[in-house]
Design an enzyme around this catalytic site. Sequence first.
Site, PDB file in Angstrom:
ATOM      1  N   LYS A 153     -11.264 -24.488  11.759  1.00 40.96           N
ATOM      2  CA  LYS A 153     -11.586 -23.157  12.289  1.00 40.96           C
ATOM      3  C   LYS A 153     -12.861 -23.201  13.121  1.00 40.96           C
ATOM      4  CE  LYS A 153     -14.298 -21.626   8.260  1.00 40.96           C
ATOM      5  NZ  LYS A 153     -14.374 -20.707   7.125  1.00 40.96           N
TER       6      LYS A 153
ATOM      7  N   ASP B  47     -15.360 -14.214   0.584  1.00 46.00           N
ATOM      8  CA  ASP B  47     -16.287 -13.127   0.908  1.00 46.00           C
ATOM      9  C   ASP B  47     -15.511 -11.974   1.561  1.00 46.00           C
ATOM     10  OD1 ASP B  47     -18.405 -11.504   1.533  1.00 46.00           O
ATOM     11  OD2 ASP B  47     -19.538 -13.005   2.647  1.00 46.00           O
TER      12      ASP B  47
ATOM     13  N   ARG C  95     -25.157 -20.487   0.842  1.00 44.20           N
ATOM     14  CA  ARG C  95     -24.647 -20.864   2.162  1.00 44.20           C
ATOM     15  C   ARG C  95     -25.766 -21.268   3.113  1.00 44.20           C
ATOM     16  NH1 ARG C  95     -20.514 -15.799   2.655  1.00 44.20           N
ATOM     17  NH2 ARG C  95     -22.099 -14.930   1.271  1.00 44.20           N
TER      18      ARG C  95
ATOM     19  N   GLU D 157     -38.807  -0.014  -8.215  1.00 48.85           N
ATOM     20  CA  GLU D 157     -39.371  -1.143  -8.956  1.00 48.85           C
ATOM     21  C   GLU D 157     -38.882  -1.101 -10.406  1.00 48.85           C
ATOM     22  OE1 GLU D 157     -43.752  -2.728 -10.492  1.00 48.85           O
ATOM     23  OE2 GLU D 157     -43.634  -1.343  -8.788  1.00 48.85           O
TER      24      GLU D 157
ATOM     25  N   ASP E  37     -10.982 -24.809   5.537  1.00 47.36           N
ATOM     26  CA  ASP E  37     -11.893 -25.315   6.572  1.00 47.36           C
ATOM     27  C   ASP E  37     -12.197 -26.788   6.312  1.00 47.36           C
ATOM     28  OD1 ASP E  37     -13.905 -25.351   4.532  1.00 47.36           O
ATOM     29  OD2 ASP E  37     -14.407 -23.277   4.987  1.00 47.36           O
TER      30      ASP E  37
ATOM     31  N   ALA F   4     -12.704 -12.416   3.093  1.00 47.85           N
ATOM     32  CA  ALA F   4     -11.298 -12.860   3.020  1.00 47.85           C
ATOM     33  C   ALA F   4     -10.678 -13.087   4.393  1.00 47.85           C
ATOM     34  CB  ALA F   4     -10.443 -11.880   2.211  1.00 47.85           C
TER      35      ALA F   4
ATOM     36  N   ASP G 177     -39.658   4.520  -7.265  1.00 50.69           N
ATOM     37  CA  ASP G 177     -39.478   3.863  -5.966  1.00 50.69           C
ATOM     38  C   ASP G 177     -38.510   2.684  -6.023  1.00 50.69           C
ATOM     39  OD1 ASP G 177     -40.981   2.071  -7.401  1.00 50.69           O
ATOM     40  OD2 ASP G 177     -42.441   1.690  -5.805  1.00 50.69           O
TER      41      ASP G 177
ATOM     42  N   ARG H 116     -15.965 -20.520  14.438  1.00 55.32           N
ATOM     43  CA  ARG H 116     -16.574 -19.207  14.202  1.00 55.32           C
ATOM     44  C   ARG H 116     -17.376 -18.758  15.417  1.00 55.32           C
ATOM     45  NH1 ARG H 116     -16.558 -17.274   8.998  1.00 55.32           N
ATOM     46  NH2 ARG H 116     -16.272 -18.749   7.282  1.00 55.32           N
TER      47      ARG H 116
ATOM     48  N   ASP I 263     -10.910 -22.973  -2.431  1.00 54.66           N
ATOM     49  CA  ASP I 263     -12.231 -22.769  -1.841  1.00 54.66           C
ATOM     50  C   ASP I 263     -13.200 -22.383  -2.944  1.00 54.66           C
ATOM     51  OD1 ASP I 263     -14.087 -22.765   0.164  1.00 54.66           O
ATOM     52  OD2 ASP I 263     -13.167 -21.166   1.337  1.00 54.66           O
TER      53      ASP I 263
END
Length: 318
Positions: free
Chosen positions: A200, A230, A104, A48, A177, A232, A46, A202, A226
């Site tokens: 920026k 992620d 994050r 595990e 940013d 990009a 399963d 979002r 940075d």
Amino acid sequence: MKEREDALSSTGTKNFACTQSQALGAKIAAAYGTDLGNIRFSRYSDGEFQPSFEESIRGARIFIIGSTNPSSENLMEMLLMLDAAKRASARHITAVMPYFGWARQDRKDKPRVPIAAKLIAKMLETAGATRIITMDLHADQIQGFFEKPVDHLFASTLFLPYVENLKLDNLCIASPDMGGSKRAYAYSKALECDVVICYKQREKANVVTHMELIGEVKGKNVILVDDMVDTAGTLTKAADLMMERGAESVRAITTHGLLSGSAYDRIEKSQLKELIITDSIPTTQTSNKIKILSCADLFADVMNRVHHNTSISSKFVL
């Protein structure tokens, strides 16, 4: 008591790696001067799984190497290995996490959401970690979520020599940013060059609706800095904006290459000349625009210093 202390001090270190970080773990172990320890994963139908140390670690200082980027299985592997080491009577258990996942979520940015970074810090300590070694956290304050010592390394020790060797004229450091402005200013100070900032907005996670540039880039060779890339979207949008404003070239240096979704396609189609990342997370594709610098020597050196109780402050370049 003296004999017991002598016996403990003579006990060596052992390095182990989670499944996802086997390649990096092998590089770190080689740089450290050892082989990876023997660990086996048993899996049930399963999904595990159960890690098992196939050698004695009683009384030893062990380092468990593994980045905890999603999926959550990477984090679960680290937690189970920490618990197994604790129950096997290891003396010191250091979680070596080149990339600290879920970082994050370091604050409540809206009602009824978790602070995942805090939760994971507590989970690692409860599982058995007596020390954490990590690199370029998404937010510096995450160190305060731990009650155990945290060695927060900076990939600038790898990136700064690389940038200096490029010998670029009219160099300019940029942050994609506002949140990365402190990092950008630190790089600009070390390289003695100008700095610009992107502002920026979002609509939601990974979706940038609007971007403006604060500063002048005309005729300059720009390097975006940075902590992670992620999808990009932000980096490529910033690179295209800077080229529109007259930049000579745009490169990016980001510590952690998550590179999810259509990131590789965006990078190939963008005006980024080069993306430089570390091997904190294994890449899934190749690209002529992506340059990978290994962080293995950095971690091996710090692990050795930790074991011998010597200073690691020289690794905090920025």
